[in-house]
Design a protein around this motif. Structure first.
Motif, mmCIF file in Angstrom:
data_model
loop_
_atom_site.group_PDB
_atom_site.id
_atom_site.type_symbol
_atom_site.label_atom_id
_atom_site.label_comp_id
_atom_site.label_asym_id
_atom_site.label_seq_id
_atom_site.Cartn_x
_atom_site.Cartn_y
_atom_site.Cartn_z
ATOM 1 N N CYS A 97 0.814 -1.218 0.000
ATOM 2 C CA CYS A 97 0.000 0.000 0.000
ATOM 3 C C CYS A 97 0.847 1.268 0.000
ATOM 4 N N TYR A 98 2.135 1.162 0.308
ATOM 5 C CA TYR A 98 3.007 2.342 0.303
ATOM 6 C C TYR A 98 4.456 1.880 0.211
ATOM 7 N N GLU A 99 5.233 2.575 -0.588
ATOM 8 C CA GLU A 99 6.661 2.275 -0.726
ATOM 9 C C GLU A 99 7.478 3.532 -0.461
ATOM 10 N N ASN A 100 8.595 3.354 0.212
ATOM 11 C CA ASN A 100 9.564 4.429 0.382
ATOM 12 C C ASN A 100 10.915 3.851 -0.030
ATOM 13 N N LYS A 101 11.193 3.924 -1.319
ATOM 14 C CA LYS A 101 12.420 3.330 -1.866
ATOM 15 C C LYS A 101 13.665 4.015 -1.314
ATOM 16 N N GLU A 102 13.569 5.324 -1.063
ATOM 17 C CA GLU A 102 14.707 6.061 -0.512
ATOM 18 C C GLU A 102 15.131 5.499 0.850
ATOM 19 N N MET A 103 14.153 5.109 1.665
ATOM 20 C CA MET A 103 14.454 4.551 2.981
ATOM 21 C C MET A 103 14.607 3.030 2.951
#
Length: 122
Positions: A97-103
């Motif tokens: 439901c949500y991705e934070n590729k940077e983290m």
């Protein structure tokens, strides 16, 4: 005096669907179940193979409408030794439901909309 986390609770509308989701998505196994004597609720406790901490899924017989999760800013987090494999599995399940590729992390949502953060073991 010492304290140790035992479990967290979430309420679910369809207990079996939720138990199956956590088994498939995270490999959690049900370790115990409690039925109230009057049939008004059932508690299912699940945990991962590497953890002592459990999640308690509570089903309430009289609850018919979805739970209000507010801004859904409260979540649990798990670490995996195969982040790429987990990501593929969850992508295939359609539950990311949500991705934070940077983290280097992402979240999955269970059938009731509760989020779980997926982290790599570092």
């Amino acid at each position: 005096m010492k304290f140790k986390f035992d479990h967290n609770n979430i309420n679910v509308l369809d207990l079996e669907r939720s138990v199956n989701f956590y088994k498939e998505a995270l490999g959690f196994q049900e370790v115990k179940r409690h039925h109230s004597s009057d049939g008004s609720f059932i508690l299912a406790f699940l945990k991962g193979s590497e953890a002592e901490h459990m999640i308690e899924l509570t089903w309430l017989r009289d609850r018919k409408e979805p739970y209000n999760l507010g801004d859904n800013e409260i979540h649990m987090a798990v670490k995996t030794d195969d982040f790429n494999g987990a990501y593929k599995k969850h992508k295939d399940m359609g539950c990311i439901c949500y991705e934070n590729k940077e983290m280097g992390l992402y979240f999955i949502a269970d059938p009731d909309g509760y989020w779980t953060e997926i982290l790599p073991v570092k």
